[in-house]
Design a protein around this motif. Structure first.
Motif, short mmCIF file in Angstrom:
data_model
loop_
_atom_site.label_atom_id
_atom_site.label_comp_id
_atom_site.label_asym_id
_atom_site.label_seq_id
_atom_site.Cartn_x
_atom_site.Cartn_y
_atom_site.Cartn_z
N ASP A 68 0.84 -1.20 0.00
CA ASP A 68 0.00 0.00 0.00
C ASP A 68 0.87 1.24 0.00
OD1 ASP A 68 -2.64 1.01 -0.14
OD2 ASP A 68 -2.50 1.67 1.93
N HIS A 69 0.32 2.36 -0.45
CA HIS A 69 1.04 3.63 -0.40
C HIS A 69 0.07 4.76 -0.14
CE1 HIS A 69 4.51 6.31 -1.92
NE2 HIS A 69 4.90 5.69 -0.82
N GLY A 70 -0.81 4.50 0.82
CA GLY A 70 -1.73 5.58 1.21
C GLY A 70 -2.93 5.71 0.30
N PRO A 71 -3.89 6.57 0.69
CA PRO A 71 -5.17 6.69 -0.02
C PRO A 71 -5.12 7.58 -1.27
CG PRO A 71 -5.15 8.13 1.90
CD PRO A 71 -3.86 7.37 1.94
N GLY A 96 -9.52 -0.41 -8.64
CA GLY A 96 -8.18 0.08 -8.30
C GLY A 96 -7.11 -0.57 -9.15
N LEU A 97 -7.22 -1.86 -9.33
CA LEU A 97 -6.19 -2.59 -10.10
C LEU A 97 -6.09 -2.07 -11.53
CD1 LEU A 97 -6.73 -6.36 -9.09
CD2 LEU A 97 -4.88 -4.83 -8.38
N LEU A 98 -7.24 -1.61 -12.06
CA LEU A 98 -7.24 -1.17 -13.47
C LEU A 98 -6.38 0.07 -13.71
CD1 LEU A 98 -10.97 -1.86 -14.43
CD2 LEU A 98 -8.93 -2.97 -15.37
N THR A 99 -6.00 0.77 -12.64
CA THR A 99 -5.13 1.94 -12.84
C THR A 99 -3.65 1.54 -12.93
OG1 THR A 99 -4.81 2.34 -10.47
CG2 THR A 99 -6.69 3.44 -11.51
N ILE A 100 -3.34 0.30 -12.61
CA ILE A 100 -1.93 -0.13 -12.65
C ILE A 100 -1.51 -0.26 -14.11
CG2 ILE A 100 -0.30 -1.97 -12.05
CD1 ILE A 100 -1.99 -2.52 -9.55
N GLY A 228 3.34 -8.40 -12.20
CA GLY A 228 2.53 -9.27 -11.33
C GLY A 228 2.85 -9.05 -9.87
N LEU A 229 4.10 -8.71 -9.57
CA LEU A 229 4.48 -8.48 -8.16
C LEU A 229 3.71 -7.30 -7.60
CD1 LEU A 229 8.34 -8.95 -8.47
CD2 LEU A 229 6.78 -10.43 -7.18
N PHE A 230 3.60 -6.22 -8.40
CA PHE A 230 2.91 -5.02 -7.92
C PHE A 230 1.40 -5.27 -7.83
CE2 PHE A 230 1.07 -0.82 -7.83
CZ PHE A 230 1.95 -0.10 -7.05
N SER A 235 -2.98 -5.47 -4.32
CA SER A 235 -4.31 -6.03 -4.02
C SER A 235 -4.53 -6.07 -2.51
CB SER A 235 -4.45 -7.45 -4.59
OG SER A 235 -4.41 -7.40 -5.98
N ILE A 236 -3.46 -6.32 -1.75
CA ILE A 236 -3.59 -6.36 -0.29
C ILE A 236 -4.09 -5.01 0.23
CG2 ILE A 236 -2.35 -6.69 1.90
CD1 ILE A 236 -0.31 -8.43 0.34
N GLY A 237 -3.48 -3.95 -0.24
CA GLY A 237 -3.87 -2.61 0.20
C GLY A 237 -5.25 -2.22 -0.30
N LEU A 238 -5.54 -2.56 -1.55
CA LEU A 238 -6.83 -2.17 -2.12
C LEU A 238 -7.98 -2.88 -1.40
CD1 LEU A 238 -5.92 -2.14 -5.94
CD2 LEU A 238 -6.00 -0.20 -4.36
N ILE A 239 -7.76 -4.11 -1.02
CA ILE A 239 -8.78 -4.84 -0.24
C ILE A 239 -8.94 -4.13 1.12
CG2 ILE A 239 -9.27 -7.02 0.96
CD1 ILE A 239 -7.91 -8.45 -1.46
N GLY A 240 -7.82 -3.72 1.71
CA GLY A 240 -7.86 -2.99 2.97
C GLY A 240 -8.64 -1.69 2.84
N HIS A 241 -8.40 -0.95 1.75
CA HIS A 241 -9.13 0.32 1.55
C HIS A 241 -10.63 0.08 1.40
CE1 HIS A 241 -5.92 3.22 1.51
NE2 HIS A 241 -5.19 2.42 0.75
N THR A 242 -10.99 -1.03 0.74
CA THR A 242 -12.43 -1.35 0.59
C THR A 242 -13.06 -1.56 1.96
OG1 THR A 242 -11.91 -2.45 -1.49
CG2 THR A 242 -14.08 -2.91 -0.54
N PHE A 243 -12.40 -2.38 2.79
CA PHE A 243 -12.95 -2.65 4.14
C PHE A 243 -13.01 -1.35 4.95
CE2 PHE A 243 -10.94 -7.17 3.89
CZ PHE A 243 -11.98 -7.59 3.08
#
Ligand code: ACO
Ligand code: LMR
Length: 264
Positions: A68-71, A96-100, A228-230, A235-243
């Motif tokens: 993650d790198h913040g909101p 979120g992933l679609l912006t990568i 794929g690494l990024f 995904s870990i952070g984006l799931i966290g932001h959703t919650f």
């Protein structure tokens, strides 16, 4: 004799037909009982082999520090807006992933491709960077919106320190650092970013571990495994932001008029 009906799918990384699933031939019981980590599982499912501990630990460090790198970054912003529109976890995550991509988080493969090509052809940083400029291509892995020569990215330093201690050779990374020294002499925002650090260091991992032959390295770089690494990490952070948004019961997001320049 037996006639084998032709199959419509070929698969080589995992097998679930036996008593337990196998990843690249390694049974799940071995993975669990021998204390394998996420880096080992990535090695088996992406590279189809067990990599030495210093490599799997490097993979895990990449995952942890890109989680993650913040909101405020593109991916988290999209995920937050989507979650606030009442959408479900998967929709918020993929939004979120679609912006990568080439500007954000998805420059790792191109950084590896361009740094490898320039280093292998013996280009000086000057020849490489000016050659890219002539072609009108930004150097992937260089530049950041908020990091500067006098405010470097700590994540890059951590990766470099780990590799200098554990990798047998860091020639591609040292080349990327020389490129950065040159680009910083042009502008203070042209630092080696986390994508460039991972891209160049993964070249060192592939070349220095003795686990891959040249055609395999070329194939990995050409197919482009490293973004794929990024994707996995963020995904870990984006799931966290959703919650986070759901927990905070945040309402529908609407961007303020004052922050838009309405013009003809
Ligand atoms: N190579 C060459 N020149 C560059 C680069 C680069 N990688 N990045 C910026 N510049 C130049 C620009 O051309 C610009 O000059 P110009 O206006 O005369 O064309 C100047 O530096 C300032 O550029 P900005 O557009 O203001 O930079 P911005 O802050 O918008 O861009 C970004 C940041 C998108 C990361 C950019 O540096 C870039 O495209 N880098 C390459 C892609 C990359 O590595 N992305 C991953 C970033 S790390 C991450 O997302 C986790
Ligand atoms: C990130 O990891 O998301 C960033 O480096 C991008 C940014 O703009 O900070």
């Amino acid at each position: 004799g037996k006639v084998r009906a032709p199959t419509h799918i070929i698969s080589t990384i995992s097998d679930d037909r036996g008593e337990e699933p196998c990843y690249a031939g390694i049974p799940m019981s071995t993975i669990v009982e021998q204390g394998y980590g996420v880096g080992d599982v990535i090695s088996l499912l992406w590279f189809k082999r067990s990599l030495p501990r210093y490599c799997t630990q490097f993979i895990e460090i990449c995952i942890m520090l890109c989680a993650d790198h913040g909101p405020c970054v593109s991916g988290a912003h999209n995920t937050i807006v989507t979650a606030r529109a009442g959408k479900d976890l998967v929709s918020s995550l993929v939004s979120g992933l679609l912006t990568i991509g080439p500007r954000f988080g998805g420059a790792i493969d191109d950084a590896a491709r361009y740094f490898k090509d320039a280093y292998d052809r013996g280009l000086t940083p000057y020849e490489f960077v000016e050659g890219m400029k002539k072609k009108g291509i930004r150097v992937p892995g260089i530049g950041h919106r908020i990091k500067r020569g006098d405010n470097r990215d700590k994540r890059v330093e951590l990766l470099q320190r780990y590799a200098r201690t554990h990798f047998p050779s860091v020639k591609y990374m040292e080349y990327a650092v020389q490129v950065e020294t040159y680009t910083l002499s042009k502008a203070n925002n042209l630092v080696l970013n986390v994508d460039g650090a991972i891209g160049s260091l993964f070249l060192d991992l592939l070349a220095g571990s003795g686990m891959f032959n040249k055609p395999e390295i070329d194939e990995i770089v050409e197919i482009g495994y490293l973004n794929g690494l990024f994707v996995l990490a963020r995904s870990i952070g984006l799931i966290g932001h959703t919650f986070d948004q759901k927990r905070l019961k945040q309402p529908l997001y609407r961007h303020p008029w004052e922050d838009v320049l309405y013009t003809k």
